[in-house]
Write a protein that holds these residues in place. Structure first.
Motif, short mmCIF file in Angstrom:
data_model
loop_
_atom_site.label_atom_id
_atom_site.label_comp_id
_atom_site.label_asym_id
_atom_site.label_seq_id
_atom_site.Cartn_x
_atom_site.Cartn_y
_atom_site.Cartn_z
N GLU A 1 -17.36 5.44 4.47
CA GLU A 1 -18.36 4.37 4.65
C GLU A 1 -18.68 3.68 3.32
N THR A 2 -18.83 4.47 2.27
CA THR A 2 -19.18 3.93 0.97
C THR A 2 -18.05 3.08 0.40
N ILE A 3 -16.82 3.55 0.53
CA ILE A 3 -15.68 2.75 0.07
C ILE A 3 -15.64 1.42 0.81
N ALA A 4 -15.76 1.47 2.13
CA ALA A 4 -15.72 0.23 2.92
C ALA A 4 -16.82 -0.72 2.48
N ASP A 5 -18.04 -0.21 2.34
CA ASP A 5 -19.16 -1.05 1.90
C ASP A 5 -18.88 -1.67 0.53
N ASN A 6 -18.39 -0.85 -0.41
CA ASN A 6 -18.13 -1.32 -1.77
C ASN A 6 -17.06 -2.40 -1.80
N VAL A 7 -16.00 -2.22 -1.04
CA VAL A 7 -14.91 -3.20 -1.03
C VAL A 7 -15.37 -4.51 -0.38
N VAL A 8 -16.12 -4.40 0.70
CA VAL A 8 -16.67 -5.60 1.34
C VAL A 8 -17.52 -6.38 0.33
N ASP A 9 -18.40 -5.67 -0.37
CA ASP A 9 -19.28 -6.31 -1.35
C ASP A 9 -18.50 -6.90 -2.53
N ALA A 10 -17.44 -6.21 -2.97
CA ALA A 10 -16.72 -6.62 -4.17
C ALA A 10 -15.79 -7.81 -3.95
N VAL A 11 -15.08 -7.83 -2.82
CA VAL A 11 -14.06 -8.87 -2.63
C VAL A 11 -14.16 -9.59 -1.29
N GLY A 12 -15.16 -9.26 -0.49
CA GLY A 12 -15.35 -9.95 0.78
C GLY A 12 -14.36 -9.58 1.86
N LEU A 13 -13.67 -8.47 1.68
CA LEU A 13 -12.74 -8.00 2.71
C LEU A 13 -13.54 -7.51 3.91
N ARG A 14 -13.04 -7.73 5.11
CA ARG A 14 -13.72 -7.21 6.30
C ARG A 14 -13.57 -5.69 6.36
N ARG A 15 -14.56 -5.01 6.89
CA ARG A 15 -14.50 -3.54 7.02
C ARG A 15 -13.26 -3.12 7.81
N GLU A 16 -12.90 -3.92 8.81
CA GLU A 16 -11.74 -3.59 9.64
C GLU A 16 -10.43 -3.66 8.86
N ASP A 17 -10.45 -4.31 7.72
CA ASP A 17 -9.25 -4.45 6.90
C ASP A 17 -9.13 -3.39 5.81
N VAL A 18 -10.00 -2.40 5.85
CA VAL A 18 -9.93 -1.28 4.91
C VAL A 18 -9.53 -0.04 5.72
N MET A 19 -8.24 0.28 5.67
CA MET A 19 -7.73 1.48 6.36
C MET A 19 -7.67 2.60 5.33
N MET A 20 -8.15 3.78 5.71
CA MET A 20 -8.21 4.89 4.75
C MET A 20 -7.76 6.20 5.38
N ASN A 21 -7.27 7.09 4.53
CA ASN A 21 -7.02 8.47 4.94
C ASN A 21 -7.25 9.40 3.76
N ILE A 22 -7.39 10.67 4.08
CA ILE A 22 -7.57 11.71 3.07
C ILE A 22 -6.52 12.78 3.29
N ILE A 23 -5.88 13.18 2.22
CA ILE A 23 -4.95 14.30 2.24
C ILE A 23 -5.60 15.39 1.39
N GLU A 24 -5.91 16.51 2.01
CA GLU A 24 -6.56 17.60 1.26
C GLU A 24 -5.49 18.44 0.55
N VAL A 25 -5.72 18.63 -0.73
CA VAL A 25 -4.79 19.36 -1.59
C VAL A 25 -5.54 20.54 -2.19
N ALA A 26 -5.04 21.75 -1.94
CA ALA A 26 -5.70 22.94 -2.49
C ALA A 26 -5.67 22.90 -4.01
N ARG A 27 -6.69 23.48 -4.62
CA ARG A 27 -6.84 23.47 -6.07
C ARG A 27 -5.59 23.99 -6.80
#
Length: 116
Positions: free
Chosen positions: A86-112
């Motif tokens: 949510e924070t990344i989407a909000d920040n990108v929208v605020d910074a460059v005016g990109l729509r939230r729907e245009d920010v696709m994200m994923n997380i890959i968990e990597v053990a320490r």
């Protein structure tokens, strides 16, 4: 130590890419409580024909300005990851005016033990 990959179509300005990078960087530092110097990000520009994606993935209408943010880091709770998204989407929208729907994200968990 997160490693963040940002994929976008070729043709954006250096200022646009810097604004996107800064918007993304602020999120894990704020949400995950990371120090400023514990951060790595790589931005990739692709020819439009090499950005192949379903424009309605997960039922969200994505435009030609869509970016993909892929993050690698150690395990975090589902709630913390949701807040990060949510924070990344909000920040990108605020910074460059990109729509939230245009920010696709994923997380890959990597053990320490898999970082060096």
């Amino acid at each position: 130590m997160p490693l963040i990959h940002v994929h976008l179509k070729k043709g954006t300005s250096p200022e646009y890419r810097a604004a996107v990078a800064g918007a993304i960087k602020r999120a894990p530092i704020g949400v995950l409580g990371l120090p400023d110097d514990d951060y790595n990000q790589v931005t990739y520009e692709h020819e439009p024909e090499n950005m192949i994606y379903d424009p309605n993935f997960f039922g969200l209408a994505r435009s030609d300005r869509m970016i993909l943010v892929s993050m690698e880091f150690n395990h975090r709770s589902p709630e913390l990851k949701a807040k990060l998204f949510e924070t990344i989407a909000d920040n990108v929208v605020d910074a460059v005016g990109l729509r939230r729907e245009d920010v696709m994200m994923n997380i890959i968990e990597v053990a320490r033990e898999n970082w060096w």
